[in-house]
Design a protein around this motif. Structure first.
Motif, PDB file in Angstrom:
ATOM      1  N   SER A 117      -5.009   3.087   5.262  1.00 50.84           N
ATOM      2  CA  SER A 117      -5.706   3.963   5.847  1.00 50.84           C
ATOM      3  C   SER A 117      -5.190   5.026   6.766  1.00 50.84           C
ATOM      4  O   SER A 117      -5.805   5.958   6.943  1.00 50.84           O
ATOM      5  N   VAL A 118      -3.962   4.590   7.176  1.00 49.02           N
ATOM      6  CA  VAL A 118      -3.296   5.774   7.916  1.00 49.02           C
ATOM      7  C   VAL A 118      -2.833   6.850   7.124  1.00 49.02           C
ATOM      8  O   VAL A 118      -3.044   8.293   7.415  1.00 49.02           O
ATOM      9  N   LEU A 119      -2.446   6.503   5.684  1.00 47.17           N
ATOM     10  CA  LEU A 119      -2.154   7.754   4.721  1.00 47.17           C
ATOM     11  C   LEU A 119      -3.641   8.462   4.371  1.00 47.17           C
ATOM     12  O   LEU A 119      -3.536   9.593   4.466  1.00 47.17           O
ATOM     13  N   ASP A 120      -4.652   7.789   4.342  1.00 54.13           N
ATOM     14  CA  ASP A 120      -5.936   8.132   4.005  1.00 54.13           C
ATOM     15  C   ASP A 120      -6.249   9.358   5.202  1.00 54.13           C
ATOM     16  O   ASP A 120      -6.870  10.384   4.991  1.00 54.13           O
ATOM     17  N   LEU A 121      -6.248   8.717   6.520  1.00 55.29           N
ATOM     18  CA  LEU A 121      -6.288   9.717   7.635  1.00 55.29           C
ATOM     19  C   LEU A 121      -5.462  10.868   7.712  1.00 55.29           C
ATOM     20  O   LEU A 121      -5.997  11.720   7.793  1.00 55.29           O
ATOM     21  N   ALA A 122      -4.243  10.727   7.330  1.00 59.24           N
ATOM     22  CA  ALA A 122      -3.400  11.901   7.383  1.00 59.24           C
ATOM     23  C   ALA A 122      -3.641  12.925   6.290  1.00 59.24           C
ATOM     24  O   ALA A 122      -3.543  14.177   6.488  1.00 59.24           O
ATOM     25  N   ARG A 123      -4.083  12.380   5.113  1.00 59.68           N
ATOM     26  CA  ARG A 123      -4.462  13.341   3.876  1.00 59.68           C
ATOM     27  C   ARG A 123      -5.525  14.246   4.327  1.00 59.68           C
ATOM     28  O   ARG A 123      -5.883  15.418   4.079  1.00 59.68           O
ATOM     29  N   ARG A 124      -6.565  13.481   4.958  1.00 64.26           N
ATOM     30  CA  ARG A 124      -7.924  14.014   5.418  1.00 64.26           C
ATOM     31  C   ARG A 124      -7.712  15.229   6.478  1.00 64.26           C
ATOM     32  O   ARG A 124      -8.371  16.300   6.562  1.00 64.26           O
ATOM     33  N   HIS A 125      -6.353  15.022   7.187  1.00 65.44           N
ATOM     34  CA  HIS A 125      -6.082  15.851   8.331  1.00 65.44           C
ATOM     35  C   HIS A 125      -5.022  16.952   7.561  1.00 65.44           C
ATOM     36  O   HIS A 125      -4.684  17.720   8.459  1.00 65.44           O
ATOM     37  N   GLY A 126      -4.554  16.670   6.611  1.00 68.27           N
ATOM     38  CA  GLY A 126      -3.479  17.647   6.122  1.00 68.27           C
ATOM     39  C   GLY A 126      -2.333  17.722   6.574  1.00 68.27           C
ATOM     40  O   GLY A 126      -1.506  18.533   6.460  1.00 68.27           O
ATOM     41  N   VAL A 127      -1.926  16.215   6.958  1.00 73.02           N
ATOM     42  CA  VAL A 127      -0.634  15.984   7.728  1.00 73.02           C
ATOM     43  C   VAL A 127       0.192  15.110   6.679  1.00 73.02           C
ATOM     44  O   VAL A 127      -0.130  14.191   5.926  1.00 73.02           O
ATOM     45  N   ASP A 128       1.396  15.739   6.420  1.00 72.81           N
ATOM     46  CA  ASP A 128       2.657  15.018   5.593  1.00 72.81           C
ATOM     47  C   ASP A 128       3.023  13.820   6.199  1.00 72.81           C
ATOM     48  O   ASP A 128       3.589  14.025   7.463  1.00 72.81           O
ATOM     49  N   MET A 129       3.146  12.801   5.752  1.00 74.21           N
ATOM     50  CA  MET A 129       3.479  11.433   6.404  1.00 74.21           C
ATOM     51  C   MET A 129       4.352  10.661   5.274  1.00 74.21           C
ATOM     52  O   MET A 129       3.818   9.697   4.652  1.00 74.21           O
ATOM     53  N   PRO A 130       5.526  11.285   5.005  1.00 73.28           N
ATOM     54  CA  PRO A 130       6.198  10.805   3.652  1.00 73.28           C
ATOM     55  C   PRO A 130       6.701   9.268   3.832  1.00 73.28           C
ATOM     56  O   PRO A 130       6.739   8.606   2.989  1.00 73.28           O
ATOM     57  N   ILE A 131       7.053   8.900   5.197  1.00 71.00           N
ATOM     58  CA  ILE A 131       7.426   7.383   5.265  1.00 71.00           C
ATOM     59  C   ILE A 131       6.308   6.383   4.931  1.00 71.00           C
ATOM     60  O   ILE A 131       6.356   5.410   4.266  1.00 71.00           O
ATOM     61  N   THR A 132       5.262   6.961   5.489  1.00 75.09           N
ATOM     62  CA  THR A 132       3.780   6.077   5.347  1.00 75.09           C
ATOM     63  C   THR A 132       3.564   6.120   3.992  1.00 75.09           C
ATOM     64  O   THR A 132       3.188   5.071   3.376  1.00 75.09           O
ATOM     65  N   GLU A 133       3.807   7.198   3.147  1.00 75.12           N
ATOM     66  CA  GLU A 133       3.659   7.393   1.758  1.00 75.12           C
ATOM     67  C   GLU A 133       4.417   6.362   0.900  1.00 75.12           C
ATOM     68  O   GLU A 133       4.049   5.772   0.022  1.00 75.12           O
ATOM     69  N   THR A 134       5.745   6.424   1.434  1.00 73.20           N
ATOM     70  CA  THR A 134       6.649   5.241   0.706  1.00 73.20           C
ATOM     71  C   THR A 134       6.397   3.971   0.907  1.00 73.20           C
ATOM     72  O   THR A 134       6.209   3.183   0.023  1.00 73.20           O
ATOM     73  N   VAL A 135       5.784   3.539   2.112  1.00 71.90           N
ATOM     74  CA  VAL A 135       5.678   2.197   2.621  1.00 71.90           C
ATOM     75  C   VAL A 135       4.366   1.719   1.409  1.00 71.90           C
ATOM     76  O   VAL A 135       4.280   0.738   0.820  1.00 71.90           O
ATOM     77  N   VAL A 136       3.186   2.514   1.297  1.00 69.02           N
ATOM     78  CA  VAL A 136       2.178   2.496   0.511  1.00 69.02           C
ATOM     79  C   VAL A 136       2.490   2.192  -0.936  1.00 69.02           C
ATOM     80  O   VAL A 136       1.846   1.269  -1.479  1.00 69.02           O
ATOM     81  N   SER A 137       3.409   2.993  -1.429  1.00 71.59           N
ATOM     82  CA  SER A 137       3.904   2.896  -2.884  1.00 71.59           C
ATOM     83  C   SER A 137       4.717   1.513  -2.934  1.00 71.59           C
ATOM     84  O   SER A 137       4.440   0.980  -4.185  1.00 71.59           O
ATOM     85  N   ILE A 138       5.321   1.133  -1.941  1.00 74.57           N
ATOM     86  CA  ILE A 138       5.987  -0.197  -2.159  1.00 74.57           C
ATOM     87  C   ILE A 138       4.930  -1.272  -1.932  1.00 74.57           C
ATOM     88  O   ILE A 138       5.020  -2.237  -2.880  1.00 74.57           O
ATOM     89  N   VAL A 139       4.141  -1.204  -1.091  1.00 71.57           N
ATOM     90  CA  VAL A 139       3.402  -2.561  -0.668  1.00 71.57           C
ATOM     91  C   VAL A 139       2.106  -2.571  -1.790  1.00 71.57           C
ATOM     92  O   VAL A 139       2.074  -3.471  -2.175  1.00 71.57           O
ATOM     93  N   HIS A 140       1.609  -1.465  -2.090  1.00 70.58           N
ATOM     94  CA  HIS A 140       0.363  -1.491  -2.702  1.00 70.58           C
ATOM     95  C   HIS A 140       0.432  -1.162  -4.097  1.00 70.58           C
ATOM     96  O   HIS A 140      -0.537  -1.361  -5.055  1.00 70.58           O
ATOM     97  N   GLU A 141       1.443  -0.271  -4.656  1.00 72.68           N
ATOM     98  CA  GLU A 141       1.712   0.148  -5.826  1.00 72.68           C
ATOM     99  C   GLU A 141       2.693  -0.440  -6.688  1.00 72.68           C
ATOM    100  O   GLU A 141       2.965  -0.089  -7.850  1.00 72.68           O
ATOM    101  N   GLY A 142       3.433  -1.352  -5.848  1.00 72.51           N
ATOM    102  CA  GLY A 142       4.505  -2.096  -6.678  1.00 72.51           C
ATOM    103  C   GLY A 142       5.826  -1.318  -6.878  1.00 72.51           C
ATOM    104  O   GLY A 142       6.571  -1.811  -7.990  1.00 72.51           O
ATOM    105  N   LYS A 143       5.936  -0.247  -6.384  1.00 68.82           N
ATOM    106  CA  LYS A 143       7.323   0.493  -6.628  1.00 68.82           C
ATOM    107  C   LYS A 143       8.479  -0.222  -6.041  1.00 68.82           C
ATOM    108  O   LYS A 143       8.361  -0.721  -5.098  1.00 68.82           O
ATOM    109  N   PRO A 144       9.349  -0.537  -6.836  1.00 64.70           N
ATOM    110  CA  PRO A 144      10.556  -1.021  -6.515  1.00 64.70           C
ATOM    111  C   PRO A 144      11.000  -0.215  -4.886  1.00 64.70           C
ATOM    112  O   PRO A 144      11.487   0.921  -5.051  1.00 64.70           O
TER     113      PRO A 144
END
Length: 336
Positions: free
Chosen positions: A291-318
Motif C-alpha cells: 500500500s505504501v508503494l501504491d500510495l507513492a505511485r499515485r503521487h508520482g514519488v520514486d521509492m526504490p527501497i520500498t519497491e525492492t521490498v515488495v519485489s522480495i516479499v510479494h513477488e518472490g524475487k531472490p
C-alpha cells in the motif's frame, strides 16, 4: 480532587496492553477491550498478559473486558490498537457504542490496502468524526522495553493542538515522555514507511551484510519517506524527529522489532509463508509495503527501497537479485 481521565483501549496485543499500562501509570482509569474472555480474565486476576507480555506485571488498576460498550462508557479517549488492515472492520462494530465526544487515538502504523488511506483517515470515515477528534501516537516505542518501564519518548499528534496536549498529559509518566505535533500526515507516514525500511534492513542482516549497508538503507529509506511526505503536505522536519528517524532507527536495529526479524528470515532464504508461520505477531510492513508503494505511485514519488521490498516479499524475487538491481540504478546527486 479531579476525577481520573477515563480511557478505553481496544486491542490487547503487546502495544495496546503496554500503552494501557502507561496510561494507568499516568493516573488514568483504563479499561482494555479484547476478544477472548480467558485473556481478559488473566489480565484482571493475575495482572499479566500471558499471551503477549509473559512475565510483565501490569498495574492492578488496569482492567479488561470483552464488552465494547463497557470499555467505552464515558471514555475521554478511545485508543485503537489492532492490526492496520483489520481497523475498518473492527471500528465499524465498535463505533455505535463510542461516546459522542471521545477522542479516537490511533496506535497503528500502516496504510490501508486498496484505499491507501492513513489510519486516521480510516477512523474519520468509519466513525464519522472530524479530523480534530482524532490523534496519533508514534515514535520509537518497542513495547517490550516500555513494559519494563525503560525511558522512551513518543509523539502525540492531532490537527487540534489542544487535543494533542490533553493526550500528552494523559500519558506522561517518569519513563514515557510524549511530545506534541500537529503534523498528523508526517507522523503517520513516518510510522508506516519505517516498517518497510525495517524489513529491508532485516533482509540485509539475514544476508550477512554489514553496517555500511544498514546505514545506507536507513538513510536512503528516510529520504524516500521524506519525499513522499513532502508531496502529501507533511512538514519535512517531522522526519528528522521521533516519528521519523527515531522510530526508523529503533525498528531497523532492534531484535525486538517484528519487521526487522521478519526481514532477517527472508534474507536467510525462508519463503514468505515459512516466515509468516514462524512469526506469532503482525509485522505491519509485510502488507503495508504494497500500500505504501501504491500510495507513492499515485503521487508520482520514486521509492526504490520500498519497491525492492515488495519485489522480495510479494513477488518472490531472490534478495541477492533484488539487491543487485537496487545497487545498479542510475547514479544521482544526493539532494534534500
Amino acid at each position: 480532587m479531579t476525577a481520573p481521565t477515563k480511557v478505553a483501549v481496544f486491542g490487547t496485543g503487546s502495544w495496546g496492553t503496554v500503552f494501557g499500562m502507561v496510561l494507568a501509570d499516568a493516573g488514568c482509569e483504563v479499561t482494555l477491550c479484547g476478544r477472548r474472555a480467558e485473556l481478559a480474565e488473566a489480565i484482571n486476576t493475575t495482572h499479566t498478559n500471558p499471551d503477549y507480555l509473559p512475565g510483565i506485571e501490569l498495574p492492578a488498576a488496569l482492567r479488561a473486558t470483552i464488552d465494547p460498550a463497557e470499555a467505552a462508557r464515558d471514555a475521554e479517549f478511545t485508543v485503537l490498537a489492532v492490526p492496520s488492515q483489520t481497523l475498518r472492520g473492527n471500528l465499524a462494530k465498535w463505533a455505535p457504542v463510542l461516546p459522542s465526544d471521545t477522542v479516537l487515538v490511533s496506535l497503528m502504523k500502516g496504510i490501508e490496502l486498496g484505499t491507501v488511506m492513513r489510519m486516521s483517515e480510516v477512523i474519520e470515515e468509519v466513525a464519522k468524526v472530524p479530523a480534530e477528534r482524532v490523534a496519533v501516537v508514534t515514535g520509537p516505542n518497542l513495547a517490550r522495553e516500555i513494559a519494563g518501564r525503560q525511558p522512551a519518548a513518543a509523539v502525540v499528534a492531532s490537527r487540534d493542538e489542544s487535543v494533542a496536549q490533553r493526550l500528552q498529559t494523559a500519558c506522561m509518566t517518569p519513563y514515557f515522555r510524549p511530545y506534541t505535533s500537529t503534523d498528523v500526515v508526517g507522523c503517520e507516514l513516518g510510522g508506516a514507511v519505517k516498517n518497510v525500511i525495517g524489513l529491508a534492513v532485516g533482509i540485509a542482516d539475514g544476508m550477512g551484510l554489514g553496517d555500511n549497508t544498514k546505514g545506507s538503507l536507513i538513510t536512503r529509506g528516510l529520504a524516500e519517506t521524506t519525499r513522499l511526505g513532502a508531496v502529501m503536505g507533511a512538514d519535512p522536519m517531522t522526519f528528522s524527529g521521533l516519528a521519523g528517524l527515531g522510530d526508523l532507527v529503533a525498528t531497523a536495529s532492534s531484535p525486538l522489532s517484528r519487521n526487522h526479524t521478519f526481514g532477517i528470515n527472508l534474507g536467510r532464504g525462508m519463503t514468505l509463508q515459512e516466515t509468516i508461520a514462524a512469526t506469532k505477531q503482525t509485522a505491519e510492513g509485510v502488507k503495508s509495503c504494497e500500500s505504501v508503494l501504491d500510495l507513492a505511485r499515485r503521487h508520482g514519488v520514486d521509492m526504490p527501497i520500498t519497491e525492492t521490498v515488495v519485489s522480495i516479499v510479494h513477488e518472490g524475487k531472490p534478495p541477492v537479485v533484488a539487491l543487485k538491481e537496487l545497487m545498479s540504478r542510475p547514479a544521482k546527486p544526493e539532494r534534500h
